[in-house]
Design a protein around this motif. Structure first.
Motif, PDB file in Angstrom:
ATOM      1  N   VAL A   8       0.833  -1.205   0.000  1.00  0.00           N
ATOM      2  CA  VAL A   8       0.000   0.000   0.000  1.00  0.00           C
ATOM      3  C   VAL A   8       0.866   1.252   0.000  1.00  0.00           C
ATOM      4  O   VAL A   8       0.661   2.166  -0.801  1.00  0.00           O
ATOM      5  N   ILE A   9       1.857   1.309   0.870  1.00  0.00           N
ATOM      6  CA  ILE A   9       2.704   2.505   0.920  1.00  0.00           C
ATOM      7  C   ILE A   9       3.443   2.692  -0.401  1.00  0.00           C
ATOM      8  O   ILE A   9       3.472   3.785  -0.957  1.00  0.00           O
ATOM      9  N   GLY A  10       4.017   1.613  -0.924  1.00  0.00           N
ATOM     10  CA  GLY A  10       4.747   1.723  -2.193  1.00  0.00           C
ATOM     11  C   GLY A  10       3.872   2.273  -3.298  1.00  0.00           C
ATOM     12  O   GLY A  10       4.235   3.248  -3.962  1.00  0.00           O
ATOM     13  N   LEU A  11       2.695   1.676  -3.487  1.00  0.00           N
ATOM     14  CA  LEU A  11       1.839   2.099  -4.595  1.00  0.00           C
ATOM     15  C   LEU A  11       1.253   3.487  -4.351  1.00  0.00           C
ATOM     16  O   LEU A  11       1.186   4.318  -5.261  1.00  0.00           O
ATOM     17  N   LEU A  12       0.842   3.754  -3.105  1.00  0.00           N
ATOM     18  CA  LEU A  12       0.242   5.052  -2.789  1.00  0.00           C
ATOM     19  C   LEU A  12       1.241   6.183  -3.011  1.00  0.00           C
ATOM     20  O   LEU A  12       0.957   7.168  -3.705  1.00  0.00           O
ATOM     21  N   VAL A  13       2.432   6.033  -2.430  1.00  0.00           N
ATOM     22  CA  VAL A  13       3.436   7.098  -2.516  1.00  0.00           C
ATOM     23  C   VAL A  13       3.803   7.364  -3.973  1.00  0.00           C
ATOM     24  O   VAL A  13       3.782   8.512  -4.436  1.00  0.00           O
ATOM     25  N   VAL A  14       4.089   6.291  -4.708  1.00  0.00           N
ATOM     26  CA  VAL A  14       4.516   6.502  -6.086  1.00  0.00           C
ATOM     27  C   VAL A  14       3.357   7.010  -6.936  1.00  0.00           C
ATOM     28  O   VAL A  14       3.546   7.874  -7.801  1.00  0.00           O
ATOM     29  N   GLY A  15       2.135   6.519  -6.666  1.00  0.00           N
ATOM     30  CA  GLY A  15       0.976   7.003  -7.409  1.00  0.00           C
ATOM     31  C   GLY A  15       0.814   8.506  -7.263  1.00  0.00           C
ATOM     32  O   GLY A  15       0.681   9.235  -8.252  1.00  0.00           O
TER      33      GLY A  15
ATOM     34  N   VAL B 276       3.429   8.158   7.336  1.00  0.00           N
ATOM     35  CA  VAL B 276       4.673   7.704   6.709  1.00  0.00           C
ATOM     36  C   VAL B 276       4.609   7.939   5.194  1.00  0.00           C
ATOM     37  O   VAL B 276       5.562   8.441   4.585  1.00  0.00           O
ATOM     38  N   SER B 277       3.450   7.638   4.604  1.00  0.00           N
ATOM     39  CA  SER B 277       3.308   7.859   3.159  1.00  0.00           C
ATOM     40  C   SER B 277       3.491   9.327   2.828  1.00  0.00           C
ATOM     41  O   SER B 277       4.179   9.675   1.869  1.00  0.00           O
TER      42      SER B 277
END
Lengths: 317, 392
Positions: B195-202, B257-258
């Protein structure tokens, strides 16, 4: 050329102030009163606390605090006395931050130089092995190992190397710096891995692209030996991006490595800044982060100038 | 009909259908020999009828054809789908035989999507039916998964604290310090990372498209402001600034964190987008569109973006891996997520004092973390190889 350098230097100034201000604002936004946190079993009197607050400018508006810290706003007794005058401030216990940095920076520098040597040598060798024979077994082996290694987070890599080389094989000390340069070997390798992978790949791509270019074909057509074609013609051009990356990376390494220094218990600025955040020593945090930003900006400046020297197309732009 | 004219006919047939001529030539027989004419005629008819040889040539179409054949892309896509499912709905995956079935279902779906047979099927029966066929294995698995009762990551039995036995059927990864099933904990840990990976990069990609597009398209003052701001954020060391920022935030959850990682990560993607727009702006097709009276938004949306976003997508894919790694590092340092959140970084942090006595506590979350990061790095690499025509 002179104008280009001047322009780049002017551009670096707002970046420095902007970045340090963000960090300054964040550090002094840490919840809790740092003066009150100094209270031990016997509380400090209210008047003494007020005096300390005044001494550290804690009652000023944030912007004034920052300007005083940087040295662009006069501080009552001493006049302009801040970063620009070479003063990194003092801790709440009255110890000058510059003293702490003088003590910690050499340790970080040793680690940084170690990592720099490792990544340059290993990275270049791997990149050359892969790039000279594109599609060969060696090329694929380098690509696969570098990809796998870069996917493993630094702290995992640090633990794994501690277990394997420190505990099981006993080749290197597990942590600390009591054993001279031997204690820096393992941390240097761990710290170097991420950049090492990048250098290997950069060298490879750059070499592959250059080996295809017209001037290489000309050199080969002239009947030059393979060694001369590669060494004299291809390598020189291929290494431009690598050298510039190395310069930027050395700057980043000198800024301190929190995780590597933390896991291997190396008392450099990375570990110091982490402990300082925990201990609410704002002055130390801002001082060290400012140092890191400064080194980063200078490294980038040097790289830009280097690029302009090495590649005339840029400075004519 | 001479050979020359035959080639011409095939070419014109291909071009008429907006096709890419290269592949038609590949299918065409080599000139010479007496059978040539007949075979040529067959190839020509096939091309005219819109057979196998003719396809639409576009950057993404070509890239897809390239990707489909890349085994690394296929394998990492399988794991991508697997981890996204695991993050979305962890309970059934906490039973490892079910998780294995899930992996098989993901593999079936991805292999179907990338198969040659499926592209022929799509052409014959349409996209809708193709999608149904491709998703069938996943749907079957999900239906089956609803009947599975998962294990709870919070069930603790202190008697089992840090127990670990190789090849155990019920508890393949052993137990953590509290005596909770470690496999279940590792499975639940996927959620935070993915979730953090996709959310942040999105979010960073959206910021990059808006700011980078703006800065690149309207050079001058707005470009100067955006680019210098990006320079400032770029000068902040990510781990260090992350620690300083997160230390200010009292309650540190997924969103906090995001937010910090978004804040620190946008400049790189923005710069890529900007330079991409800057070079795309000068191209002939943009000039042509402008001459035809297209407005800025249309030029940006229809002409510059689809062609210029390739490097951004490539880097964004790789940076999902980088962000996941950064989240784990921050949690490991104690400034990321806080207990009782389940995160691989936190698990590794907990394990660090026991690495010699109970190495399984370090090994399994580290393994999963590395695999997820690896998946995104390989996907990014594959995308770059496919999207960069120079490398072909």
């Amino acid at each position: 050329m002179g104008r280009y350098v001047a322009r780049r230097m002017l551009q670096a100034i707002p970046v420095f102030f902007g970045a340090t201000f963000i960090v300054f604002a964040m550090v002094y936004a840490i919840p809790g009163d740092p003066i009150r946190a100094l209270n031990g079993e016997r509380p400090i009197s209210e008047s003494a606390q007020a005096e300390l607050r005044d001494q550290y400018n804690l009652d000023d508006p944030l912007m004034i605090q920052y300007l005083k810290y940087v040295g662009l706003w006069p501080d009552e007794p001493n006049g302009f006395n801040g970063l620009l005058q070479g003063n990194f401030g003092t801790t709440f216990r009255g110890y000058p931050v510059s003293e702490i940095m003088k003590e910690k920076i050499p340790v970080t520098a040793r680690l940084a130089v170690g990592a720099f040597i490792v990544e340059t040598i290993v990275g270049l060798i791997l990149g050359l092995l892969a790039g000279l024979r594109r599609g060969s077994f060696m090329d694929n082996a380098v690509l696969v190992t570098t990809t796998v290694v870069v996917a493993v987070p630094t702290f995992v890599l640090a633990f794994v190397s501690q277990i394997i080389f420190g505990v099981t094989l006993g080749w290197f000390p597990i942590a600390g710096i009591q054993d001279g340069w031997m204690s820096y070997v393992m941390p240097s390798f761990v710290l170097a891995t991420a950049s090492l992978v990048y250098i290997a790949r950069l060298t490879r791509t750059s070499l592959v692209e250059n080996l295809r270019s017209d001037y290489i074909r000309t050199a080969q057509a002239k009947g030059l030996s393979r060694a001369r074609v590669v060494g004299r013609h291809a390598l020189r051009n291929s290494l431009i991006p690598v050298v510039t990356f190395l310069a930027v990376d050395l700057g980043a390494l000198l800024g301190g490595a929190i995780i590597t220094e933390g896991v291997f218990n190396i008392p450099g600025i990375g570990r110091e800044v982490f402990l300082a955040i925990r201990g609410q020593e704002g002055a130390v945090v801002v001082g060290i982060v400012t140092f890191g930003i400064l080194v980063f900006i200078i490294a980038n400046l040097i790289v830009d100038i280097m690029y302009a020297v090495l590649d005339p197309r840029i400075r004519l732009d | 009909m001479t050979d020359e004219r035959r080639d011409e006919k095939i070419l014109s047939a291909a071009v008429r259908q907006d096709g890419h001529p290269d592949e038609v030539f590949q299918e065409a027989p080599t000139p010479g020999g007496k059978d040539t004419r007949g075979e040529g005629a067959v190839a020509a008819t096939a091309a005219i009828e819109g057979g196998v040889a003719v396809y639409e040539a576009s950057l993404w179409g070509d890239a897809w054809r390239e990707l489909r054949k890349n085994p690394l892309f296929v394998i990492s896509s399988i794991f991508l789908v697997y981890f996204i499912l695991m993050a979305a709905w962890p309970p059934p995956f906490s039973r490892w035989p079910v998780a294995l079935a899930g992996l098989a279902a993901c593999a079936a779906t991805v292999l179907l999507v990338t198969s040659r047979w499926m592209s022929a099927f799509t052409r014959r029966r349409g996209r809708l039916l193709a999608a149904v066929v491709c998703l069938a294995p996943l749907v079957v698995f999900l239906l089956y998964a609803t009947t599975v009762e998962g294990q709870s990551p919070k069930d603790a039995d202190l008697a089992n604290s840090v127990q670990f036995e190789w090849g155990s059927f019920d508890h393949p990864f052993g137990f953590d310090i509290q005596g909770r099933d470690y496999y279940t904990r590792v499975v639940y840990g996927a959620r935070v990372s993915v979730v953090i990976g996709l959310l942040v990069v999105g979010v960073d990609v959206v910021i990059a498209i808006i700011l980078g597009g703006f800065a690149g398209f309207y050079a001058g003052k707005s470009d100067a402001v955006i680019s210098r701001t990006a320079d400032i954020f770029f000068a902040l060391p990510v781990t260090l600034a992350g620690i300083v920022f997160l230390n200010v935030v009292g309650e540190r959850g997924l969103l906090q964190v995001s937010a910090v990682l978004i804040f620190l990560g946008w400049p790189t993607l923005m710069r890529l987008m900007r330079s991409s727009v800057l070079s795309g702006k000068e191209s002939d097709y943009v000039q042509a569109a402008r001459a035809l009276g297209a407005n800025d938004l249309r030029i940006m949306r229809v002409h510059i973006l689809p062609n210029g976003i390739a490097p951004v997508i490539v880097y964004a894919t790789i940076s999902v891996g980088i962000i996941i790694s950064a989240e784990a590092a921050l949690s490991f340092l104690g400034v990321g997520l806080q207990l009782p959140a389940i995160s691989w970084g936190l698990m590794i942090s907990d394990a660090q004092n026991r690495i010699t006595t109970s190495p399984h506590l370090l090994a399994f979350p580290a393994l999963y973390l590395s695999i997820v990061v690896l998946v995104f790095i390989i996907l990014g690499d594959a995308l770059r190889d496919a999207l960069d025509p120079r490398l072909r």
